[in-house]
Design a protein around this motif. Sequence first.
Motif, PDB file in Angstrom:
ATOM      1  N   ARG A  36       9.453  11.147   9.762  1.00 15.53           N
ATOM      2  CA  ARG A  36       8.364  10.435   9.090  1.00 15.53           C
ATOM      3  C   ARG A  36       7.503   9.692  10.124  1.00 15.53           C
ATOM      4  O   ARG A  36       6.278   9.671  10.013  1.00 15.53           O
ATOM      5  CB  ARG A  36       8.938   9.480   8.042  1.00 15.53           C
ATOM      6  CG  ARG A  36       7.936   9.000   7.060  1.00 15.53           C
ATOM      7  CD  ARG A  36       8.430   9.101   5.632  1.00 15.53           C
ATOM      8  NE  ARG A  36       9.451   8.138   5.282  1.00 15.53           N
ATOM      9  CZ  ARG A  36       9.195   6.909   4.811  1.00 15.53           C
ATOM     10  NH1 ARG A  36       7.953   6.506   4.669  1.00 15.53           N
ATOM     11  NH2 ARG A  36      10.162   6.113   4.469  1.00 15.53           N
TER      12      ARG A  36
ATOM     13  N   ARG B 181       3.190   6.339  -2.572  1.00 12.48           N
ATOM     14  CA  ARG B 181       4.417   6.811  -3.210  1.00 12.48           C
ATOM     15  C   ARG B 181       4.156   7.184  -4.679  1.00 12.48           C
ATOM     16  O   ARG B 181       4.662   8.188  -5.176  1.00 12.48           O
ATOM     17  CB  ARG B 181       5.503   5.731  -3.141  1.00 12.48           C
ATOM     18  CG  ARG B 181       6.149   5.616  -1.770  1.00 12.48           C
ATOM     19  CD  ARG B 181       7.107   4.431  -1.698  1.00 12.48           C
ATOM     20  NE  ARG B 181       7.689   4.302  -0.378  1.00 12.48           N
ATOM     21  CZ  ARG B 181       8.835   4.857   0.008  1.00 12.48           C
ATOM     22  NH1 ARG B 181       9.552   5.548  -0.855  1.00 12.48           N
ATOM     23  NH2 ARG B 181       9.283   4.721   1.234  1.00 12.48           N
TER      24      ARG B 181
ATOM     25  N   SER C 249       4.425  10.465   2.613  1.00 14.44           N
ATOM     26  CA  SER C 249       3.956  10.623   3.989  1.00 14.44           C
ATOM     27  C   SER C 249       3.079  11.879   4.096  1.00 14.44           C
ATOM     28  O   SER C 249       2.055  11.878   4.776  1.00 14.44           O
ATOM     29  CB  SER C 249       5.177  10.701   4.912  1.00 14.44           C
ATOM     30  OG  SER C 249       4.798  11.049   6.204  1.00 14.44           O
TER      31      SER C 249
ATOM     32  N   GLY D  84       1.533  -1.975   5.175  1.00 15.27           N
ATOM     33  CA  GLY D  84       1.427  -0.509   5.178  1.00 15.27           C
ATOM     34  C   GLY D  84       1.408   0.083   6.565  1.00 15.27           C
ATOM     35  O   GLY D  84       2.212  -0.287   7.426  1.00 15.27           O
TER      36      GLY D  84
ATOM     37  N   THR E  95       0.826  -1.219   0.000  1.00 15.24           N
ATOM     38  CA  THR E  95       0.000   0.000   0.000  1.00 15.24           C
ATOM     39  C   THR E  95       0.858   1.267   0.000  1.00 15.24           C
ATOM     40  O   THR E  95       0.448   2.298  -0.514  1.00 15.24           O
ATOM     41  CB  THR E  95      -0.986   0.041   1.196  1.00 15.24           C
ATOM     42  OG1 THR E  95      -0.246   0.065   2.412  1.00 15.24           O
ATOM     43  CG2 THR E  95      -1.920  -1.141   1.181  1.00 15.24           C
TER      44      THR E  95
ATOM     45  N   SER F 150      -0.286  11.423   2.200  1.00  6.05           N
ATOM     46  CA  SER F 150      -1.159  10.432   2.848  1.00  6.05           C
ATOM     47  C   SER F 150      -1.878  11.000   4.072  1.00  6.05           C
ATOM     48  O   SER F 150      -2.706  10.318   4.672  1.00  6.05           O
ATOM     49  CB  SER F 150      -0.340   9.201   3.257  1.00  6.05           C
ATOM     50  OG  SER F 150       0.500   9.514   4.345  1.00  6.05           O
TER      51      SER F 150
HETATM   52  O1   DC Z   1       5.767   2.001   3.640  1.00  2.00           O
HETATM   53  P1   DC Z   1       6.296   3.138   2.791  1.00  2.00           P
HETATM   54  O2   DC Z   1       7.569   3.715   3.341  1.00  2.00           O
HETATM   55  O3   DC Z   1       6.430   2.752   1.351  1.00  2.00           O
HETATM   56  O4   DC Z   1       5.164   4.304   2.857  1.00  2.00           O
HETATM   57  C1   DC Z   1       5.380   5.603   2.381  1.00  2.00           C
HETATM   58  C2   DC Z   1       4.443   6.577   3.082  1.00  2.00           C
HETATM   59  O5   DC Z   1       3.092   6.335   2.663  1.00  2.00           O
HETATM   60  C3   DC Z   1       4.415   6.481   4.596  1.00  2.00           C
HETATM   61  O6   DC Z   1       5.374   7.344   5.193  1.00  2.00           O
HETATM   62  C4   DC Z   1       3.003   6.874   4.964  1.00  2.00           C
HETATM   63  C5   DC Z   1       2.200   6.503   3.744  1.00  2.00           C
HETATM   64  N1   DC Z   1       1.410   5.292   3.923  1.00  2.00           N
HETATM   65  C6   DC Z   1       0.209   5.403   4.576  1.00  2.00           C
HETATM   66  O7   DC Z   1      -0.134   6.491   5.031  1.00  2.00           O
HETATM   67  N2   DC Z   1      -0.614   4.331   4.706  1.00  2.00           N
HETATM   68  C7   DC Z   1      -0.249   3.132   4.239  1.00  2.00           C
HETATM   69  N3   DC Z   1      -1.076   2.088   4.376  1.00  2.00           N
HETATM   70  C8   DC Z   1       1.008   2.978   3.594  1.00  2.00           C
HETATM   71  C9   DC Z   1       1.823   4.077   3.470  1.00  2.00           C
END
Ligand code: DC
Length: 221
Positions: A176, A36, A96, A125, A31, A99
């Motif tokens: 983050r 991203r 981040s 996620g 997710t 989202s």
């Molecule tokens: O897991 P990742 O580092 O690829 O995720 C990138 C950003 O996406 C993370 O900092 C917050 C957001 N994210 C989110 O809010 N909800 C999710 N289910 C997955 C990621």
Amino acid sequence: MIVTIDGPAGSGKSTVAKIIAIRYNFIYLDTGAIYRSLAYLAKSLGIDVEDEERILPIIPGMNIDFVKVGDSQRVLLNGVDVTLEIRTEEIGMLASKVSRHKGVRKSLLDFQRSFKEKGDIVAEGRDTGTVVFPEADIKVFLTASAEERARRRWKELMERGIEEDLEKILESIKRRDEQDSSRDIAPLIPAEDAVIIDTTNLSIEEVVERIGKLIDGKRGL
Ligand code: DC
């Protein structure tokens, strides 16, 4: 069966989820790659990720495909392979930020949920156990100290020939974490019925084994 694996950046979610998917023949739903890809698309269109009103209209035209190539999975954004491009620290930080918007999260829910129609899934996620699949059969929440997560990220970059300052990575991870945990909607918290695994002193295989036992248990093996 639905297995969810949530946790902060660098907790090992992706590595573990990918192995589980291969070993148990589950569909792997990344997710984070969706957020991203949206951040990447916004950046390439010159749209500020903080500006929800301008972000929302680009979501319906965003086509994301996960394509299996051997044991790996590629991310196609509107037909273009962005697998590597979306993995940078910069895109992670923009993801981040993007989202945090309520409307954005809502618009991406159906797409994430549609994966369960395709077979057994392992979803990874921040809110897959709390919001996306509250009905999941197994919910796992991985944690690790910020220092250990920064070290893992540093090592991973080194192996790819990218030299980054460890302190800088640690700072970015903490920022983050703060951003993902403090948002009003779907913050990074374990589901009430999640099994919490601290991976600081565990190998990847040990984490996979623990989750494997949970899956076998559910299957009555
Ligand atoms: O897991 P990742 O580092 O690829 O995720 C990138 C950003 O996406 C993370 O900092 C917050 C957001 N994210 C989110 O809010 N909800 C999710 N289910 C997955 C990621």
